[in-house]
Design a protein around this motif. Structure first.
Motif, PDB file in Angstrom:
ATOM      1  N   GLN A  39       5.447  -7.817   1.048  1.00  0.00           N
ATOM      2  CA  GLN A  39       4.717  -8.541   2.076  1.00  0.00           C
ATOM      3  C   GLN A  39       3.596  -7.666   2.602  1.00  0.00           C
ATOM      4  O   GLN A  39       3.841  -6.606   3.188  1.00  0.00           O
ATOM      5  CB  GLN A  39       5.642  -8.954   3.217  1.00  0.00           C
ATOM      6  N   ALA A  40       2.381  -8.129   2.367  1.00  0.00           N
ATOM      7  CA  ALA A  40       1.198  -7.439   2.869  1.00  0.00           C
ATOM      8  C   ALA A  40       0.878  -7.955   4.268  1.00  0.00           C
ATOM      9  O   ALA A  40       1.270  -9.069   4.628  1.00  0.00           O
ATOM     10  CB  ALA A  40       0.029  -7.678   1.921  1.00  0.00           C
ATOM     11  N   PRO A  41       0.149  -7.181   5.050  1.00  0.00           N
ATOM     12  CA  PRO A  41      -0.194  -7.615   6.409  1.00  0.00           C
ATOM     13  C   PRO A  41      -0.909  -8.958   6.410  1.00  0.00           C
ATOM     14  O   PRO A  41      -1.870  -9.169   5.661  1.00  0.00           O
ATOM     15  CB  PRO A  41      -1.116  -6.504   6.907  1.00  0.00           C
ATOM     16  N   GLY A  42      -0.422  -9.874   7.231  1.00  0.00           N
ATOM     17  CA  GLY A  42      -1.056 -11.174   7.350  1.00  0.00           C
ATOM     18  C   GLY A  42      -0.768 -12.140   6.220  1.00  0.00           C
ATOM     19  O   GLY A  42      -1.325 -13.240   6.182  1.00  0.00           O
ATOM     20  N   LYS A  43       0.113 -11.726   5.305  1.00  0.00           N
ATOM     21  CA  LYS A  43       0.422 -12.590   4.153  1.00  0.00           C
ATOM     22  C   LYS A  43       1.913 -12.905   4.110  1.00  0.00           C
ATOM     23  O   LYS A  43       2.725 -12.229   4.731  1.00  0.00           O
ATOM     24  CB  LYS A  43      -0.012 -11.927   2.850  1.00  0.00           C
ATOM     25  N   GLU A  44       2.245 -13.931   3.340  1.00  0.00           N
ATOM     26  CA  GLU A  44       3.639 -14.284   3.171  1.00  0.00           C
ATOM     27  C   GLU A  44       4.321 -13.321   2.196  1.00  0.00           C
ATOM     28  O   GLU A  44       3.674 -12.711   1.339  1.00  0.00           O
ATOM     29  CB  GLU A  44       3.758 -15.722   2.651  1.00  0.00           C
ATOM     30  N   ALA A  92       1.763  -2.911   0.584  1.00  0.00           N
ATOM     31  CA  ALA A  92       2.662  -3.890   1.211  1.00  0.00           C
ATOM     32  C   ALA A  92       3.956  -3.186   1.599  1.00  0.00           C
ATOM     33  O   ALA A  92       4.205  -2.044   1.187  1.00  0.00           O
ATOM     34  CB  ALA A  92       2.971  -5.036   0.261  1.00  0.00           C
ATOM     35  N   VAL A  93       4.769  -3.895   2.353  1.00  0.00           N
ATOM     36  CA  VAL A  93       6.163  -3.482   2.530  1.00  0.00           C
ATOM     37  C   VAL A  93       6.955  -4.115   1.394  1.00  0.00           C
ATOM     38  O   VAL A  93       6.857  -5.327   1.171  1.00  0.00           O
ATOM     39  CB  VAL A  93       6.723  -3.927   3.892  1.00  0.00           C
ATOM     40  N   TYR A  94       7.698  -3.296   0.693  1.00  0.00           N
ATOM     41  CA  TYR A  94       8.478  -3.763  -0.448  1.00  0.00           C
ATOM     42  C   TYR A  94       9.940  -3.892  -0.043  1.00  0.00           C
ATOM     43  O   TYR A  94      10.527  -2.958   0.536  1.00  0.00           O
ATOM     44  CB  TYR A  94       8.327  -2.796  -1.620  1.00  0.00           C
ATOM     45  N   GLN A 115      15.747  -3.361   4.422  1.00  0.00           N
ATOM     46  CA  GLN A 115      14.858  -3.278   5.576  1.00  0.00           C
ATOM     47  C   GLN A 115      13.405  -3.073   5.165  1.00  0.00           C
ATOM     48  O   GLN A 115      12.504  -3.200   5.998  1.00  0.00           O
ATOM     49  CB  GLN A 115      15.297  -2.131   6.501  1.00  0.00           C
ATOM     50  N   GLY A 116      13.182  -2.748   3.918  1.00  0.00           N
ATOM     51  CA  GLY A 116      11.824  -2.597   3.411  1.00  0.00           C
ATOM     52  C   GLY A 116      11.350  -1.158   3.398  1.00  0.00           C
ATOM     53  O   GLY A 116      11.804  -0.320   4.180  1.00  0.00           O
ATOM     54  N   THR A 117      10.425  -0.866   2.498  1.00  0.00           N
ATOM     55  CA  THR A 117       9.796   0.447   2.422  1.00  0.00           C
ATOM     56  C   THR A 117       8.304   0.247   2.222  1.00  0.00           C
ATOM     57  O   THR A 117       7.875  -0.592   1.432  1.00  0.00           O
ATOM     58  CB  THR A 117      10.418   1.301   1.303  1.00  0.00           C
ATOM     59  N   GLN A 118       7.511   1.013   2.945  1.00  0.00           N
ATOM     60  CA  GLN A 118       6.059   0.844   2.931  1.00  0.00           C
ATOM     61  C   GLN A 118       5.448   1.531   1.718  1.00  0.00           C
ATOM     62  O   GLN A 118       5.732   2.707   1.458  1.00  0.00           O
ATOM     63  CB  GLN A 118       5.444   1.409   4.210  1.00  0.00           C
ATOM     64  N   VAL A 119       4.602   0.802   1.027  1.00  0.00           N
ATOM     65  CA  VAL A 119       3.794   1.361  -0.047  1.00  0.00           C
ATOM     66  C   VAL A 119       2.328   1.165   0.324  1.00  0.00           C
ATOM     67  O   VAL A 119       1.905   0.038   0.592  1.00  0.00           O
ATOM     68  CB  VAL A 119       4.096   0.678  -1.395  1.00  0.00           C
TER      69      VAL A 119
END
Length: 123
Positions: A39-44, A92-94, A115-119
């Protein structure tokens, strides 16, 4: 219940590589389909890749095909996402996810989420 913990995210230059890991705990005796989403900022949130329990069925989003590789080690209850030739648009957060019920590209098919990890990929 299944707990999923992602790791391996970070900051990388365009063209570089990262390897994400997702460790599962809890109900790990079950045969889960595992997926990666982002999930990228502002996107689904969108589908990236999925792998069946045996590893015999694998699917990728067109945007990552040929650059990303999903794999799993059931003995270690871990799924991986090798990401090569990274682009700024991969930022995105993966999230990794597990499904007991179906093999799918659809978010709603997955019952458990990490919980996700930032790339972050810099140009």
């Amino acid at each position: 219940q299944v707990q999923l913990v992602e790791s391996g995210g970070g900051l990388v230059q365009a063209g570089g590589s990262l390897r994400l890991s997702c460790a599962a705990s809890g109900r790990t005796s079950s045969r889960f389909v595992m997926g990666w989403f982002r999930q990228a900022p502002g996107k689904e949130r969108e589908f990236v890749a999925a792998i069946s329990w045996s590893g015999g069925r694998i699917d990728y989003a067109d945007s990552v095909k040929g650059r990303f590789t999903i794999s799993r080690d059931n003995a270690k209850n871990t799924v991986y996402l090798q990401m090569n030739s990274l682009k700024p648009e991969d930022t995105a957060v993966y999230y990794c996810a597990a499904s007991l019920t179906s093999y799918s590209r659809t978010l709603n098919a997955y019952e458990y989420w990490g919980q996700g990890t930032q790339v972050t990929v810099s140009s």
